[in-house]
Design a protein around this motif. Sequence first.
Motif, PDB file in Angstrom:
ATOM      1  N   ARG A  90       0.812  -1.217   0.000  1.00 21.40           N
ATOM      2  CA  ARG A  90       0.000   0.000   0.000  1.00 21.40           C
ATOM      3  C   ARG A  90       0.848   1.271   0.000  1.00 21.40           C
ATOM      4  O   ARG A  90       0.301   2.361   0.180  1.00 21.40           O
TER       5      ARG A  90
ATOM      6  N   PRO B 278      -1.163   2.663   4.462  1.00 24.89           N
ATOM      7  CA  PRO B 278      -2.523   2.100   4.486  1.00 24.89           C
ATOM      8  C   PRO B 278      -3.402   2.702   5.576  1.00 24.89           C
ATOM      9  O   PRO B 278      -4.625   2.631   5.469  1.00 24.89           O
TER      10      PRO B 278
ATOM     11  N   TRP C 233      -8.936   2.003   4.778  1.00 23.30           N
ATOM     12  CA  TRP C 233      -7.674   1.890   5.504  1.00 23.30           C
ATOM     13  C   TRP C 233      -7.530   0.501   6.100  1.00 23.30           C
ATOM     14  O   TRP C 233      -8.530  -0.187   6.351  1.00 23.30           O
ATOM     15  N   ASP C 234      -6.299   0.104   6.289  1.00 23.23           N
ATOM     16  CA  ASP C 234      -6.004  -1.175   6.938  1.00 23.23           C
ATOM     17  C   ASP C 234      -4.903  -0.953   7.958  1.00 23.23           C
ATOM     18  O   ASP C 234      -3.946  -0.224   7.692  1.00 23.23           O
ATOM     19  N   ASN C 235      -5.043  -1.595   9.076  1.00 23.47           N
ATOM     20  CA  ASN C 235      -4.023  -1.458  10.114  1.00 23.47           C
ATOM     21  C   ASN C 235      -3.076  -2.652  10.066  1.00 23.47           C
ATOM     22  O   ASN C 235      -3.328  -3.696  10.675  1.00 23.47           O
ATOM     23  N   TYR C 236      -1.987  -2.490   9.308  1.00 26.73           N
ATOM     24  CA  TYR C 236      -0.993  -3.560   9.205  1.00 26.73           C
ATOM     25  C   TYR C 236      -0.203  -3.723  10.497  1.00 26.73           C
ATOM     26  O   TYR C 236       0.522  -4.703  10.663  1.00 26.73           O
TER      27      TYR C 236
ATOM     28  N   LYS D  45      -9.762  -2.522  10.192  1.00 28.48           N
ATOM     29  CA  LYS D  45      -9.819  -1.896   8.879  1.00 28.48           C
ATOM     30  C   LYS D  45     -11.147  -1.175   8.755  1.00 28.48           C
ATOM     31  O   LYS D  45     -12.059  -1.381   9.577  1.00 28.48           O
TER      32      LYS D  45
ATOM     33  N   GLU E 188     -10.220   3.226  15.825  1.00 27.65           N
ATOM     34  CA  GLU E 188      -9.155   2.221  15.913  1.00 27.65           C
ATOM     35  C   GLU E 188      -8.011   2.735  16.802  1.00 27.65           C
ATOM     36  O   GLU E 188      -7.520   2.018  17.674  1.00 27.65           O
TER      37      GLU E 188
ATOM     38  N   THR F 173      -0.334  -9.909   0.855  1.00 27.29           N
ATOM     39  CA  THR F 173      -1.731  -9.572   1.143  1.00 27.29           C
ATOM     40  C   THR F 173      -2.661 -10.004   0.010  1.00 27.29           C
ATOM     41  O   THR F 173      -3.867  -9.820   0.109  1.00 27.29           O
TER      42      THR F 173
END
Lengths: 396, 817
Positions: A229, A258, A304-307, A325, A335, B587
Amino acid sequence: MQRTWSTGRRQTWSRRLAVAALGLLGVLQGGLAFADARSQAKRMHDRLAGVPPTEAVLTAMASDIAAGRPTDAAQRAMQHRAFYDVTLKNFAMPWTNRDQTVFAPLNDYVATVIGVVRDDVGFDRILYDDILYAGRSGSGIPALSASSNEHFAALERQGVNLRDELVRTTQSAAYGVPAEATAGVITSRAAAQAFFVAGTNRAMLRFTLMNHLCTDLEQVQDPTRPPDRIRQDVSRSPGGDSRVFLNNCIACHSGMDPLAQAFAYYDYDETAGRMIYTAGVVRPKYFNNEDTFPAGYSTPDDAWDNYWRKGRNSLLGWDGSLPGKGTGAKSLGRELAGSDKFASCQVQKVFRNVCFRAPSDAQDRARVDAMTASFKASGFKLKQVFAEAATYCMGD
Amino acid sequence: MEHRHAPIRPVRALAIAALALVLSACGGGAKTVENPVTTPGGPPTYSGPAPATADVQAFKINVWDNLKASNRCGQCHVGGGQAPQFVRLDDVNLAYSAANPIVNLTSPRDSRMVQKVAGGHNCWLASNDACADILTQWISAWAGATAGGVTGVVLKAPPIFDPGTSKGFPTSPALFGTTVHPMLERYCSRCHVSTAAASQSPFFASSDLDEAYAAAKVKINLDQPALSRLVVRLRSEFHNCWSDCASNANEMEAAIVAFANQVPATQVDPSLVFSKALRLPDGIVASGGNRYSGNQVALWEFKTGRGTIAYDTSGVEPALNLNLSGDVQWVGGWGINVRSGKAQGSTSASRKLHDLIKATGEYTIEAWVAPGNVAQEDSRIVSYSGGTTTRNFMLGQTLYSYDFYNRSSSTNQNGDPKLTTAAADEDLQATLQHVVATFDPVRGRRIYVNGEYTGDADPSSGGTISDWDDTFAFVLGNEVSGDRQFQGVFRLVAVYNRALTEPQIQTNFQAGVGEKFYLLFSVSHLVGVPESYILFEVSQFDSYSYLFEQPTFISLDPTAKPGSIPIAGMRIGVNGEEAAVGQAYRTLDTTITDSQYGPLGQPLANIGTVIALEKGPEGDEFFLTFDVLGTHRNVRLDPVPLAPGPPPDVQRAPDVGLRVFDELNATMSELTGIPTTAPGVASTYDTIKQSLPTIETIDTFVSAHPVAVAQLAIQYCNALVENPTARAQYFPGFDFAATPATAFAPAGRDIVLDALIGRMLRTNVPTEPSATGVRGDLDLLITRLSNCSGSCAADRTETVVKATCAALLGSAATLVH
């Protein structure tokens, strides 16, 4: 202004005052061991309100303390307007600008923090709620505006009592931002002006992490996160050397990008002086320098994604009941506010503010842990944290 | 590799205009020896039959004329000479017939003629690649493909082998330091150190072990020590042997064997779901060829990779080859890295730019360049000049801007006024960029970055370039005088004698730079679809990494259909292990289906990623792993990170602290009853507030603080005493109009002291200053200030009260808490 004293005379007195100040230090430090309830009450009031108590308040607080109710004493101190006008204002002000300076005019971000603390609203809501505090409309105060800070600057300039004159409203009502696009102070006008202006909106994430998770990007570096991302504007070979990317850049951007995607529809219009929100349309700044690495990620939306939920940053203590996410700033704010780190950060900031030191030893850390647990259990009431910190640091 | 077999099968075309010329083995050509003259030598005037067709004419102009010279193919492939006689001098039509079977006009690079030269057959330069490139240019010109005809790529089944055990370089250079390094230091340090008089990179003989190790890795093959460049260079190329080359090579090989024997081999984790393996050379060259090269008069692609000459492979004679001097290193994946030096052509060879450009009056400079930083100013990227103040043209860097100087009738001899890109736009970035500078008499100068016009207008009108000087030299990375260093990487530079149009520039930007390969990672054994692969486009990104992009699932069996194949968690493996950093496809989570599977397969992702280079493009072996592929699963458990231990205890800071600026202001307001907004007070506070303490920590106390505190205290006390109502409430009954002697008689004095101490100090607080002591000090102060030797000013009493008030208000009782 008519000067009463000559310059030379003022300097003479200044020197005397300096000497007096230093002499008093010895008195104060030497006397700590003998602190009694009045001394504890005095310190508690000084630390919380920033001003000395009146004799009546001091006596009442000392009585509370003597009766084993130090928290009541703290609550009494926090009834002073200076707790809001001074302590809380300067507590929050550095969060609202890139320079992290306290010397900035009152703004909607700070006013909202003050209001939330005053009303015992859950402090976590400052990162996701449709919430705003502003001054009661009154003579000489410009109207609240999405495109000007003058309302808040005037409140401060005129010395308005923020304890009594702040009223709760919503950003959607006051600024016309869609309710689903509001995210507490993140979408305040001041934060937009500071962190959505120009750039790539990564600043909003970075400063939110710094201010509310007490974590700068250096501390969350993790090169093992997937870099899929990372946007096109990040060079994979800075100066022709991809080792720089693979060893440094990737460690922050893989997790940051992300997350910052949540702000894809936000911008700040410097000309109009207001935040922009374009639902469904990614702001052009997300495509800045897209030719730097065309094979990089091109932002399609505000998902959004929380890696960082995996890897070493899982230690930030993410809320397992949340999906990790989402879309937009509101769910990202939830979050972040749901993390253990958010709660402990608020407590640490209060501890430092009241005790004049960072937690220094096992005893301090245990106390901060207990206060963090209490903070979360109480529904994120920050006044309680101030009270507990003031009690802990009121002296023996 | 003993597991390897290499079936060559009919395959599917990726593009419609496909080429399918499979070359037979080129056979052993004569060993490459550089011929002495690089320009066509003494061409006899052609007196044979006229070219029969336009195509023959094109062949003659573009190929025959260039190759007929006696120091090129004309040495052998002429009438009565060696077949094929494609440069026979008697009849160009017959030469044309002989040439046709050995050229591929659809894909000139795949012409047998090119392949032979590339394989070492009588190249007239020291670099086989350079000859092949030049020959490709000539054949392309014949084919008329210069306008960018689309060339295709045929996918061929790659060799099928499992990821083998492989030896990776240890992180620590210690082992290298005890095995190979001593030999390098002993025998190679006359040149291969940065400090040598005739310094020659790579610096693997450096006394700095880390530097030497980093440079030597790409020259060492741990899996097959005999193939290490360090060995081959001695054994086969006789490069500066210190005694007998064979024994020197054996000695070097023994050292590398000793090194390799102590490095454990890495085996692929058998629990992984993994594809078959490939190395970069197993891939299919992505013959892009989509660059627009019409009117190109000079081209440097920096493919040679070693030596001190960057060849001009434009095919336009004379070749403007550049000599590399100073710290200029070759970059993997084609390029040079100029650190402290330059790449300069001779003035005689540079003259072709003068001649060819002056003839048209317009030109273009094109460069793929990665500026090393955005701090360098007035530095030369590409210059055709005679010194720092005189030139024909120059593309340079100033911080975030590209500068373009052009000598014309509208500028001075230095090309001033320059055209520079707006600083605020920050068009120049320290990353690989495609920058093009064009000039024509009508539109003047224009700069394009990454295919887009920067929008910066030429400050001068176009003008003519009739004043150009043909004695200047063309140079990259510096001024000819060597005092305008540009640091950065050049991947490609080209000069045209026409101003390229925007579409042409975009074509060249889109074509990219560097060599690309298609790697087909076989997954047939995992998904049950015949001849199925994950196709990646891979290139060496720079000296330290590879770029993987456009992963696609494809079967080379045109009748095959994937059905429904779930695929997730794809990772790239290098030399037996998954790469630790850069796994952008982990991913990935999708399904390969018939409906999404087309003639070009099914794209899996539209992003690319860079993966660290380990052994170099010849040695690194890649494979793919999957969490899910078809029915195969590899369940991974994310490792739980260890929580860091508690930080060490530190001594607690002092319990006391400073009241900070706003607190002081509020405190003084509270203690005097004067609002913070009072005129005078507010303005003074605004002026001095940044001189007041801003941090509570007592350690931050500095002498400026009490000065500012005193100023503020004086203002508050002044406002208090000057305000009749406020002072009457604060000091009830005190006579401010009386003389000090009267006013501070015991009763009045007590009013003042009682008021100040009562309001400003809390009694019975042990940590506060003693009220008695403070009272005594203030009393003495009043006495001292009241003494004006019988000539007190009218406002003396007010002044004394102000001073007494300020002494207490500005004291540590207020400042410290």
